[in-house]
Design an enzyme around this catalytic site. Structure first.
Site, PDB file in Angstrom:
ATOM      1  N   HIS A  41       0.830  -1.202   0.000  1.00 52.10           N
ATOM      2  CA  HIS A  41       0.000   0.000   0.000  1.00 52.10           C
ATOM      3  C   HIS A  41       0.864   1.250   0.000  1.00 52.10           C
ATOM      4  O   HIS A  41       0.833   2.047   0.936  1.00 52.10           O
ATOM      5  CB  HIS A  41      -0.947  -0.021   1.208  1.00 52.10           C
ATOM      6  CG  HIS A  41      -2.126  -0.896   0.983  1.00 52.10           C
ATOM      7  ND1 HIS A  41      -2.856  -1.453   2.002  1.00 52.10           N
ATOM      8  CD2 HIS A  41      -2.707  -1.325  -0.165  1.00 52.10           C
ATOM      9  CE1 HIS A  41      -3.839  -2.183   1.496  1.00 52.10           C
ATOM     10  NE2 HIS A  41      -3.758  -2.122   0.184  1.00 52.10           N
ATOM     11  N   HIS A  62      -0.501  -9.414   1.923  1.00 56.56           N
ATOM     12  CA  HIS A  62      -1.773  -9.582   2.643  1.00 56.56           C
ATOM     13  C   HIS A  62      -2.388 -10.968   2.466  1.00 56.56           C
ATOM     14  O   HIS A  62      -3.373 -11.292   3.107  1.00 56.56           O
ATOM     15  CB  HIS A  62      -2.836  -8.630   2.096  1.00 56.56           C
ATOM     16  CG  HIS A  62      -2.481  -7.204   2.172  1.00 56.56           C
ATOM     17  ND1 HIS A  62      -1.952  -6.636   3.291  1.00 56.56           N
ATOM     18  CD2 HIS A  62      -2.610  -6.212   1.271  1.00 56.56           C
ATOM     19  CE1 HIS A  62      -1.762  -5.352   3.054  1.00 56.56           C
ATOM     20  NE2 HIS A  62      -2.141  -5.069   1.841  1.00 56.56           N
ATOM     21  N   GLU A  70      -6.471  -8.508   3.608  1.00 56.10           N
ATOM     22  CA  GLU A  70      -5.979  -9.579   4.493  1.00 56.10           C
ATOM     23  C   GLU A  70      -7.150 -10.298   5.171  1.00 56.10           C
ATOM     24  O   GLU A  70      -7.190 -11.531   5.239  1.00 56.10           O
ATOM     25  CB  GLU A  70      -5.049  -8.979   5.559  1.00 56.10           C
ATOM     26  CG  GLU A  70      -4.536 -10.023   6.530  1.00 56.10           C
ATOM     27  CD  GLU A  70      -3.836  -9.411   7.734  1.00 56.10           C
ATOM     28  OE1 GLU A  70      -3.072  -8.438   7.569  1.00 56.10           O
ATOM     29  OE2 GLU A  70      -4.058  -9.911   8.849  1.00 56.10           O
ATOM     30  N   THR A  85      -3.451  -8.711  11.356  1.00 56.53           N
ATOM     31  CA  THR A  85      -2.071  -8.626  11.883  1.00 56.53           C
ATOM     32  C   THR A  85      -1.650  -7.213  12.280  1.00 56.53           C
ATOM     33  O   THR A  85      -0.762  -7.053  13.120  1.00 56.53           O
ATOM     34  CB  THR A  85      -1.061  -9.144  10.830  1.00 56.53           C
ATOM     35  OG1 THR A  85      -1.276  -8.440   9.610  1.00 56.53           O
ATOM     36  CG2 THR A  85      -1.210 -10.627  10.599  1.00 56.53           C
ATOM     37  N   CYS A 112       0.926  -8.758  14.484  1.00 52.24           N
ATOM     38  CA  CYS A 112       2.336  -8.800  14.117  1.00 52.24           C
ATOM     39  C   CYS A 112       3.150  -8.017  15.150  1.00 52.24           C
ATOM     40  O   CYS A 112       2.806  -6.886  15.494  1.00 52.24           O
ATOM     41  CB  CYS A 112       2.443  -8.184  12.727  1.00 52.24           C
ATOM     42  SG  CYS A 112       4.060  -7.673  12.276  1.00 52.24           S
ATOM     43  N   ASN A 119      -2.483   0.133   8.027  1.00 53.97           N
ATOM     44  CA  ASN A 119      -1.646   0.228   9.231  1.00 53.97           C
ATOM     45  C   ASN A 119      -1.155   1.661   9.439  1.00 53.97           C
ATOM     46  O   ASN A 119      -0.993   2.103  10.566  1.00 53.97           O
ATOM     47  CB  ASN A 119      -0.522  -0.812   9.194  1.00 53.97           C
ATOM     48  CG  ASN A 119       0.678  -0.384   8.398  1.00 53.97           C
ATOM     49  OD1 ASN A 119       1.530   0.324   8.894  1.00 53.97           O
ATOM     50  ND2 ASN A 119       0.730  -0.795   7.146  1.00 53.97           N
TER      51      ASN A 119
END
Ligand code: SF4
Length: 279
Positions: free
Chosen positions: A41, A73, A125, A161, A189, A219
């Protein structure tokens, strides 16, 4: 002026791995090489890959022949089957940590648990994870949504994640009262948790926070939201060109962080520009 640059800012292991895989693929298969959706991204990184001959197609149906790279993803079951049917060469760049989340989702389903994913239902994802579970899956993005669900006999919970750990814990606490049996796998993650924790610490110390990353990066958006909760003068930008001098006027402590798909050269450019504007 003091500038604090997060040590954890920028490209994570999974994104670096996907970029390396794509670069290698471009050398090996210079013709008919595609990624299913943008590999990461970040428009600037996608543009860089395009120059190497790695083209983006958003649907398997649009790939006529050749090689398809599945991004970090992960990929939905439907797209995987279609790629196989079309006899495309498949290069799987799914991040191992995303694979782990997929593994736990399948495990829970196999053992008779309903599945709750804490994350964004529209994110590729989460869509990919869902696609492997034929029924009994809910996705919640906030605590309020989890309060409307249940009760359950057997419930398993995992997280997207890049989800925030504090939200994950809150949803688990709600579900604990609504499920007779509950299994929780923390699939967040570690790199994301560290990045978010460091961003929080920096945001507490500064009077302006700059978060760098693609506007389409979940994110990065989450990182900006976390920082904004602490420091209202938080600005999300994609590149140094967007940095506005008036944001920095009168600010003596500035923080800088970046999402998991932001290349280091973009972070460096922003850092140089901040120093220049404040010199
Ligand atoms: S943020 Fe974590 S899970 Fe996502 S690609 Fe990077 S290393 Fe993998």
């Amino acid at each position: 002026m003091k500038l604090i640059v997060a040590k954890s800012a920028g490209v994570c292991f999974g994104v670096k791995r996907a970029m390396d895989i794509a670069r290698e693929a471009a050398k090996k298969y210079p013709k008919d090489l595609y990624t299913l959706g943008p590999l990461i991204h970040n428009p600037q990184a996608v543009e860089f890959l395009d120059q190497l001959g790695v083209k983006v197609k958003n649907r398997i149906e649009h790939i006529p022949r050749g090689t398809v790279i599945f991004r970090s993803h992960g990929v939905s079951l439907r797209d995987l089957m279609k790629a196989r049917e079309k006899r495309l060469r498949i290069i799987d760049a799914t991040c191992p940590i995303v694979k782990r989340a997929q593994h736990y989702a399948k495990y829970l389903h196999r053992h008779g648990y309903d599945l709750l994913i804490v994350g964004d239902a529209q994110h590729p994802e989460v869509e990919a994870i869902r696609s492997y579970i034929p029924e009994g899956v809910d996705v919640v993005e906030d605590v309020e949504a989890s309060q409307r669900l249940g009760p359950w006999e057997k419930l398993g919970i995992i997280a997207q994640t890049t989800q925030s750990f504090s939200l994950f814990k809150e949803v688990v606490a709600v579900c604990l009262e609504r499920a007779k049996e509950l299994r929780v796998f923390n699939t967040i993650c570690h790199a994301t948790t560290i990045r978010q924790m460091e961003a929080v610490e920096i945001a507490k110390k500064v009077d302006c926070m700059i978060v760098i990353g693609g506007y389409n990066s979940g994110n990065t958006q989450r990182l900006a939201a976390i920082c904004r909760d602490i420091q209202p003068h938080t600005y999300h930008i994609e590149t140094s060109q967007e940095l506005h001098p008036k944001w920095l006027a009168g600010r003596e402590k500035i923080g800088l962080t970046a999402g998991a798909s932001t290349p280091s050269w973009i972070i460096k450019e922003v850092e140089v520009k901040v120093r220049h504007l404040k010199s």
